[in-house]
Design a protein around this motif. Structure first.
Motif, PDB file in Angstrom:
ATOM      1  N   PRO A 158       1.484   5.216 -10.473  1.00 35.74           N
ATOM      2  CA  PRO A 158       0.881   3.996  -9.917  1.00 35.74           C
ATOM      3  C   PRO A 158       1.885   2.862  -9.823  1.00 35.74           C
ATOM      4  O   PRO A 158       1.556   1.770  -9.348  1.00 35.74           O
ATOM      5  N   THR A 167       0.819  -1.215   0.000  1.00 36.31           N
ATOM      6  CA  THR A 167       0.000   0.000   0.000  1.00 36.31           C
ATOM      7  C   THR A 167       0.851   1.263   0.000  1.00 36.31           C
ATOM      8  O   THR A 167       0.319   2.367  -0.129  1.00 36.31           O
ATOM      9  N   SER A 168       2.175   1.131   0.144  1.00 39.28           N
ATOM     10  CA  SER A 168       3.047   2.305   0.146  1.00 39.28           C
ATOM     11  C   SER A 168       4.040   2.308  -1.012  1.00 39.28           C
ATOM     12  O   SER A 168       4.871   3.204  -1.118  1.00 39.28           O
ATOM     13  N   ASP A 214      -5.753   1.788  -8.171  1.00 37.76           N
ATOM     14  CA  ASP A 214      -5.971   3.231  -8.291  1.00 37.76           C
ATOM     15  C   ASP A 214      -4.988   4.051  -7.468  1.00 37.76           C
ATOM     16  O   ASP A 214      -4.946   5.268  -7.598  1.00 37.76           O
ATOM     17  N   ARG A 215      -4.209   3.413  -6.613  1.00 34.68           N
ATOM     18  CA  ARG A 215      -3.271   4.162  -5.779  1.00 34.68           C
ATOM     19  C   ARG A 215      -2.136   4.748  -6.619  1.00 34.68           C
ATOM     20  O   ARG A 215      -1.738   4.187  -7.629  1.00 34.68           O
ATOM     21  N   ARG A 216      -1.605   5.875  -6.147  1.00 35.91           N
ATOM     22  CA  ARG A 216      -0.417   6.462  -6.764  1.00 35.91           C
ATOM     23  C   ARG A 216       0.625   6.697  -5.677  1.00 35.91           C
ATOM     24  O   ARG A 216       0.294   6.865  -4.498  1.00 35.91           O
TER      25      ARG A 216
END
Length: 385
Positions: free
Chosen positions: A350, A71-72, A356-358
């Motif tokens: 991304p 997630t990071s 969808d995370r950047r």
């Protein structure tokens, strides 16, 4: 679940010989293990698989790599171990990740040899809080022909026993229509799930053109001629407790059964984790389907900008003579010793994750000889800020 295993053959993947500009055109067949999905199905995970990418009008790369996605941020590394890992010769290869004996991190194995370790995975919890996936993802399907790939998969229970997934726990996701007279190639898949009470095989293809039979995948490619004696020539009878003659025969004929039939193998993959004497990392430069490709700074810049979804003018490119921006490691299995173009950007990206995370910035290294991606990192998993 504290381990995942999959196997399939290095099948030939073909690309149309047309100019597609900087657009990413790629096929990825992968095993993905998510150790802890209690908070989100998009939790940190480990992915190991076979990747083929179009790099020019007539050139492409082909070979295995593994990734850690969180997630990071994330990172990915090409794999140089194994027997002919970058050749589409229909040879069987195995893909595996196993949790380490202590802590929350996992080791990654290719052809039953360790090629890397994770750093940011979450603790495995009891109950149905983890997930294992196997499948094919295609970017730019209009330009790719992927013959049938027969994927087999198992998982390791908490008591270190390998099992197939129960049919009741299997879900399918196919994002293109099934090929038919209504939905014709190239924008369709053919798939077949073979199971009874347990998952046995997921066969998938992405045809480029219409064929006579479009309702189900073609039969898996015939086994190539890789004589067992040739594969085992010069090998010790036993290596790290594993019967090498039995291992080479099993890899050729039935790799799905190796963990239960090859003497010493199931113990080795959870202890020493270097189990296949024929597939140790090589120290030479990487080889792949694009050997001899004309790789320029402009090509690398355009490919990186497209892959990481950043503007081309926000990408810095260092020539192969410059020091690598990623941390150099002594283990040749990661390709860090190869001459490479180094590409960096501080822009939001991304990464190579399909979400969808950047994240903030990326660094990537591409082979100076072939244009193949050797390694990359983005967000907090980068060694360089």
């Amino acid at each position: 679940m504290i381990g995942g295993f999959a196997t399939w053959r290095n099948i030939p993947i073909a690309f149309d010989q047309v100019d597609t500009g900087s657009a990413t055109v790629q096929a990825a067949n992968y095993l993905r293990v998510s150790p802890n999905t209690s908070s989100s199905p998009l939790a940190p995970n480990i992915e190991i698989g076979l990747y083929a990418e179009k790099t020019g009008k007539t050139t492409h790369t082909y070979g295995p790599r593994w990734s850690e996605l969180t997630t990071s941020g994330g990172r990915t590394t090409a794999i140089k171990a194994g027997v002919n890992p970058t050749k589409p010769d229909k040879r069987n290869h195995t893909y595996m990740t196993v949790r380490q004996g202590s802590g929350n991190q996992w080791d990654v194995l290719y052809d039953f040899n360790k090629v890397g370790s994770t750093t940011k995975q979450l603790k495995v919890l009891g109950g149905n809080t983890n997930r294992i996936d196997v499948g094919l993802e295609v970017t730019g399907p209009k330009y790719i022909n992927v013959p049938s790939i027969a994927n087999r998969m198992q998982f390791m229970t908490g008591n270190k026993a390998w099992q197939q997934v129960a049919t009741a726990n299997v879900a399918k996701s196919v994002t293109l229509p099934v090929c038919s007279t209504t939905h014709k190639p190239p924008s369709c898949f053919t798939t077949k799930l073979t199971d009874n009470s347990k998952f046995t095989q997921w066969t998938v293809s992405k045809p480029r053109r219409q064929t006579a039979a479009v309702t189900s995948p073609a039969a898996a490619p015939a086994a190539p001629a890789h004589p067992r004696d040739a594969a085992a020539a010069g090998l010790p009878a036993t290596f790290n407790g594993v019967d090498q003659q039995a291992l080479q025969a099993c890899l050729e004929n039935d790799p799905d059964s190796c963990l239960t039939t090859v003497p010493g193998l199931s113990e080795c993959v959870v202890t020493l984790r270097i189990c296949n004497a024929a597939a140790l990392p090589s120290g030479g430069a990487s080889e792949d389907a694009a050997a001899g490709a004309d790789v320029s700074a402009a090509d690398v810049r355009a490919r990186a900008a497209a892959a990481f979804d950043v503007p081309g003018d926000a990408v810095a490119v260092e020539p192969p003579a410059s020091p690598a921006a990623l941390k150099t490691r002594a283990n040749a299995a990661d390709g860090s010793g190869d001459a490479a173009w180094t590409v960096t950007s501080t822009r939001s990206t991304p990464g190579l994750q399909r979400a969808d995370r950047r994240f903030e910035g990326f660094t990537a290294r591409y082979s100076a000889y072939t244009g193949a991606l050797l390694e990359a990192c983005w967000g907090d998993l980068c060694d360089a800020s």
